[in-house]
Design an enzyme around this catalytic site. Structure first.
Site, PDB file in Angstrom:
ATOM      1  N   SER A 285     -33.214  -3.599 -78.031  1.00 42.40           N
ATOM      2  CA  SER A 285     -33.942  -3.476 -76.765  1.00 42.40           C
ATOM      3  C   SER A 285     -35.387  -3.955 -76.796  1.00 42.40           C
ATOM      4  CB  SER A 285     -33.906  -2.018 -76.282  1.00 42.40           C
ATOM      5  OG  SER A 285     -34.587  -1.171 -77.200  1.00 42.40           O
ATOM      6  N   LYS A 330     -38.166   6.016 -72.467  1.00 41.57           N
ATOM      7  CA  LYS A 330     -39.143   4.964 -72.763  1.00 41.57           C
ATOM      8  C   LYS A 330     -40.289   4.965 -71.752  1.00 41.57           C
ATOM      9  CE  LYS A 330     -35.765   2.142 -75.194  1.00 41.57           C
ATOM     10  NZ  LYS A 330     -35.096   0.838 -75.354  1.00 41.57           N
TER      11      LYS A 330
END
Length: 385
Positions: A285, A330
């Site tokens: 990611s 996140k």
């Protein structure tokens, strides 16, 4: 007189009477002492027993709360780390007043204490271990994440070279083992995370060369594998087993491992060579943020314009940004590091926006489908004083 003698013992028997009374008192005192001693012993024994029970109960509580395994895992915000220390272009432009940050998710196998704590923490998410592992062993899962990270770095280099117009080639480097077959199992000491360097002394930079080395072998033959494990080069004998091709259904002799080729992205201009440090993080990611940092070093000027820029998203060599998991965690991680801008894959935008509103962040979320989208936004930024 008899009555007086009975009451007062008589003058002549006074000494004997006093001795008898003294003996009685001594006997009573001795009995009292013995009774007291027994009582104290009982108290000591009773107290020691209670203390032992207390220690056992505390030990059981600690074991159940802290050490007893559960089938659950807890996800929570990880870190937002600067990308620049992780990647370097050999002769690149190092000017960068702001920062690009990659974001991570923290995953912890849950004990009873953490499960209880998670009920009062809106940033903790409970999930089942089996949903994370999906039939893999811990070692296989960890090796797969290392492979994904390596692959994302290669894709980021290609995407950045494409954007900057740098010519490059792909050079196979080595074969990475990220899983083992279950039925049948490999017959030898080979493990997830191993790097296959060669077979019988012949280098095997990719699976094409490896297949050629095994082509004329038979099931049951033993080959000497040159491996790298934990930074050390080792040799191991492995017996070939029968494996089935998932596409054609044909069987052939093989190692019984799931592998991928690690490739080196090599620019024609050696001054544009990119190197990565060990990030100690797995998964794909960070691809978008790696691409932006590499491109920033490949080209003159500073894309950050002094801003703190975080983000997430996978990347292809064509520059397409893909969705990721754990975006809500996140967002929190980036906000804690005072990020001003957060690039998020468009497919994850709604979920990210809801979390941003929940925590009340001032961070601006920018949805992107491609690295071009991110670069276009960065070009609109004004320099931060």
């Amino acid at each position: 007189m008899t009555g007086q003698a009975t009451e007062y013992c008589g003058l002549s028997g006074l000494y004997h009477c006093m001795r008898e009374n003294e003996d009685v008192r001594l006997i009573i005192m001795e009995e009292t002492q013995r009774t007291g001693a027994h009582a104290m012993n009982r108290i000591r024994k009773s107290g020691g027993f209670r203390a032992s029970i207390f220690v056992i109960v505390v030990a059981l509580v600690v074991y159940v709360a802290v050490y007893m395994p559960t089938p659950y895992i807890i996800y929570m915000p990880g870190s937002a780390d600067e990308v620049k220390p992780m990647v370097t272009v050999k002769d690149g432009d190092q000017e960068e007043r702001g920062v690009f940050m990659m974001t991570t998710v923290s995953a912890t196998y849950a004990n009873v204490f953490l499960l209880g704590t998670s009920l009062f923490n809106r940033n903790m998410q409970i999930d089942k271990k089996e949903d994370r592992l999906q039939g893999k062993t811990e070692a296989e899962y960890s090796a797969e994440q290392v492979w994904f990270m390596s692959d994302s770095q290669s894709s980021a280099m290609e995407a950045a070279y494409e954007q900057a117009g740098v010519k490059y080639s792909i050079v196979p480097e080595h074969i990475f083992v990220f899983g083992l077959s279950e039925d049948p199992k490999p017959q030898g000491d080979i493990a997830p995370g191993d790097i296959i360097l060669g077979v019988n002394g012949t280098a095997t930079p990719d699976n094409t060369v490896l297949s050629a080395q095994l082509k004329d072998k038979k099931v049951g033959d033993t080959v000497e594998m040159q491996l790298e494990r934990g930074g050390e080069t080792i040799s191991r004998d492995v017996k070939l087993i029968e494996v089935k091709d998932s596409k054609t259904g044909d069987t052939r002799p093989g190692l019984g491992v799931m592998i991928g080729t690690v490739q080196k992205v090599k620019p024609e201009d050696s001054d544009k060579q990119i190197t990565f440090t060990d990030t100690q993080v797995g998964g794909p990611s960070a691809g978008l943020m790696f691409t932006l940092e590499i491109y920033n070093q490949l080209t003159p000027g500073d894309l950050t314009q002094g801003h703190r820029i975080a983000g997430t998203g996978t990347i292809t060599k064509e520059g397409v940004v893909g969705p990721i998991g754990g975006v809500v965690h996140k967002i929190v991680a980036a906000d804690r590091k005072e990020a001003e801008i957060f690039f998020v894959p468009k497919q994850n935008y709604q979920e990210a926006e809801a979390k941003a509103e929940q925590i009340g962040t001032q961070m601006k979320l920018v949805p992107v489908n491609t690295v071009d989208d991110a670069l276009a936004y960065l070009k609109t930024l004004s320099a931060k004083s």
